[in-house]
Write an enzyme that holds these catalytic residues in place. Structure first.
Site, PDB file in Angstrom:
ATOM      1  CG  HIS A 123      -1.926   0.970   1.378  1.00  0.00           C
ATOM      2  ND1 HIS A 123      -1.685   2.268   1.751  1.00  0.00           N
ATOM      3  CD2 HIS A 123      -3.251   0.880   1.162  1.00  0.00           C
ATOM      4  CE1 HIS A 123      -2.829   2.932   1.765  1.00  0.00           C
ATOM      5  NE2 HIS A 123      -3.795   2.111   1.406  1.00  0.00           N
ATOM      6  CG  ASP A 200       0.853  -2.398   6.261  1.00  0.00           C
ATOM      7  OD1 ASP A 200      -0.035  -2.526   7.125  1.00  0.00           O
ATOM      8  OD2 ASP A 200       0.675  -1.806   5.182  1.00  0.00           O
ATOM      9  CD  GLN A 203      -6.516  -4.680   4.078  1.00  0.00           C
ATOM     10  OE1 GLN A 203      -7.414  -5.493   4.322  1.00  0.00           O
ATOM     11  NE2 GLN A 203      -6.786  -3.423   3.805  1.00  0.00           N
ATOM     12  CE  LYS A 226      -7.116  -0.373   6.238  1.00  0.00           C
ATOM     13  NZ  LYS A 226      -7.822  -0.111   4.978  1.00  0.00           N
ATOM     14  CB  CYS A 364      -3.691   3.253  -1.639  1.00  0.00           C
ATOM     15  SG  CYS A 364      -4.849   4.561  -1.325  1.00  0.00           S
TER      16      CYS A 364
HETATM   17  N1  PMP Z   1      -1.566  -0.888   4.702  1.00  0.00           N
HETATM   18  C1  PMP Z   1      -2.492  -1.591   4.077  1.00  0.00           C
HETATM   19  C2  PMP Z   1      -2.131  -2.946   3.541  1.00  0.00           C
HETATM   20  C3  PMP Z   1      -3.781  -1.072   3.923  1.00  0.00           C
HETATM   21  O1  PMP Z   1      -4.726  -1.783   3.297  1.00  0.00           O
HETATM   22  C4  PMP Z   1      -4.079   0.203   4.453  1.00  0.00           C
HETATM   23  C5  PMP Z   1      -5.460   0.827   4.318  1.00  0.00           C
HETATM   24  N2  PMP Z   1      -6.070   0.634   3.111  1.00  0.00           N
HETATM   25  C6  PMP Z   1      -3.065   0.888   5.111  1.00  0.00           C
HETATM   26  C7  PMP Z   1      -1.828   0.317   5.229  1.00  0.00           C
HETATM   27  C8  PMP Z   1      -3.294   2.245   5.697  1.00  0.00           C
HETATM   28  O2  PMP Z   1      -4.198   2.159   6.743  1.00  0.00           O
HETATM   29  P1  PMP Z   1      -4.866   3.496   7.327  1.00  0.00           P
HETATM   30  O3  PMP Z   1      -5.425   4.206   6.153  1.00  0.00           O
HETATM   31  O4  PMP Z   1      -5.907   2.984   8.250  1.00  0.00           O
HETATM   32  O5  PMP Z   1      -3.795   4.253   8.001  1.00  0.00           O
END
Ligand code: PMP
Length: 406
Positions: A123, A200, A203, A226, A364
């Site tokens: 991401h 990270d 997910q 999430k 993203c």
């Molecule tokens: N890493 C991953 C794999 C994500 O899917 C996301 C959110 N789509 C993020 C980081 C960022 O999370 P947040 O927007 O809640 O900070």
């Protein structure tokens, strides 16, 4: 225990909503999950019974809010099996958590010419912060490419490691393809080479049992929203010894031990990294979400979601012209796909009119789209409150979309 999905759906009031007069089918869980009533109730409880700034008060409500917040820290510590509660740092979410580690890590450890390996599956929030700090320190971000299926290969990683490699940043689960990465093996490779590693888990924690000590990971981040908790709160886990070495990320109240114009000394963990009034209300409600999913059991959730994934993939594959993007060996309950000749936005907009919420676009993860040479995908991501009947509605909806454009 198997999942009693009808009973679970009763816990999520939003699932009763009608969209354009049709029952909501919510398949955008990778973007954010819905909240059970216990989480909503807890937020109301904080604001109606003991809302008060924490850590500094002598009065009843401040003490109560402080105790609840620190209890939440303990609950999250147990949830990911961290060794100490002070290794749990609260941040705004995974994004802020990664920025925190990237900034502080770079300040302490990164020199000109050093290298950070970042997977191509990330991401933007686990890629852009590393590019930013690398630019500042004249270091380099090295791409760990994935293969056609959307899997990262360990042999490829080994080839990228040099004496200059200082850190590896990789996700546990990819948000756009659903790939579950072999993080235990990746961490082992990192440590064999004296390299620190950030995972990270944005997910992952909602789908997979995470034990940070068993994984032996250095830093692990995730967002509450999430995993059925509130927005605006998330977690940075770090090993005590590593966090102790890092300078603070932001300055302000709470993060200091003493301040004069001559000298500032910093607070101990975790407060050193929690400048300003913390988001205690959402933290307290976050703990309710963790208690809720723990009572159901992450393993039960994973088994049910695997069933949904298998069912969904089998059905969707039969739709003319539909191609699933991301066919990794191990996947979380995410199906990314395109339909020949159709733009993902058009598919998403027509599904929306049927009450079906999916996400469309790059999710993203522009490097992933560049790698496949596509502008985006349609992504259906399932949670344990989703049903096979809802997948049938998606299937029928997609058949209608194909018919419309034929
Ligand atoms: N890493 C991953 C794999 C994500 O899917 C996301 C959110 N789509 C993020 C980081 C960022 O999370 P947040 O927007 O809640 O900070």
């Amino acid at each position: 225990m198997t999942i009693d999905v009808n009973k679970i759906r009763e816990d999520f009031p939003i699932l009763k909503e009608k969209i354009y007069g049709k029952p909501l089918v919510y398949f955008d869980n990778a973007a954010t999950t819905q909240k059970p009533q216990v989480v909503i109730d807890k937020l109301i409880e904080v604001y109606t019974k003991y809302n008060s700034n924490i850590h500094r008060g002598v009065h009843y409500m401040s003490n109560k809010a402080t105790t609840e917040t620190e209890n939440a820290r303990n609950i999250i510590q147990k949830f990911i099996n961290a060794k100490h509660s002070y290794e749990i740092i609260f941040a705004r979410g995974a994004t802020e958590g990664i920025n925190l580690i990237a900034y502080s890590f770079a300040e302490k450890h990164l020199k000109e010419g050093d290298e950070i390996i970042v997977s191509e599956l990330e991401h933007h929030s686990n890629m852009v912060p590393w590019k930013m700090v690398a630019e500042r320190k004249r270091a380099n971000v090295i791409k760990w490419a994935f293969n056609d299926n959307g899997d990262l290969e360990l042999d490829e990683l080994k080839k990228l490691i040099t004496p200059k490699t200082k850190l590896i940043a990789v996700n546990h689960v990819s948000n756009s393809l659903g790939t579950i990465n072999p993080v235990k093996e990746i961490i082992e490779i990192a440590h064999q080479n004296n390299i620190q590693i950030l995972i990270d888990g944005a997910q992952a924690v909602q789908h997979i049992k995470v034990d940070v000590q068993a994984l032996d990971c250095d830093y692990y981040v995730f967002s509450a929203h999430k995993i059925y908790g509130p927005t605006g709160i998330g977690v940075v886990y770090g090993k005590e010894a590593l966090l102790d070495e890092l300078p603070p990320y932001q300055g302000g109240g709470e993060m200091i031990e003493s301040v004069s114009f001559e000298e500032i000394t910093y607070n101990k963990l975790p407060f050193k990294f929690e400048a300003g009034t913390p988001n205690y209300a959402d933290t307290i409600a976050f703990a309710e979400a963790i208690k809720y999913v723990s009572a159901i059991g992450i393993d039960n959730i994973a088994a049910y979601e695997a069933e949904l994934l298998a069912y969904g993939e089998e059905k969707l594959k039969t739709i003319p012209g539909l191609k699933i993007i991301g066919t990794a060996k191990h996947k979380a309950s995410v199906i990314s796909f395109n339909i020949d000749g159709l733009h993902s936005y058009d598919v998403g907009m027509i599904l929306d009119k049927m009450g079906i919420a999916v996400r469309t676009g790059t999710h993203c993860t522009e490097p992933i789209m560049l790698r496949y040479g596509i502008s985006g995908t349609v992504r259906a991501s399932f949670a344990f409150y989703n049903t096979k009947e809802e997948i049938d509605l998606l299937y029928k909806g997609l058949l209608k979309v194909v018919e419309m454009f034929a």
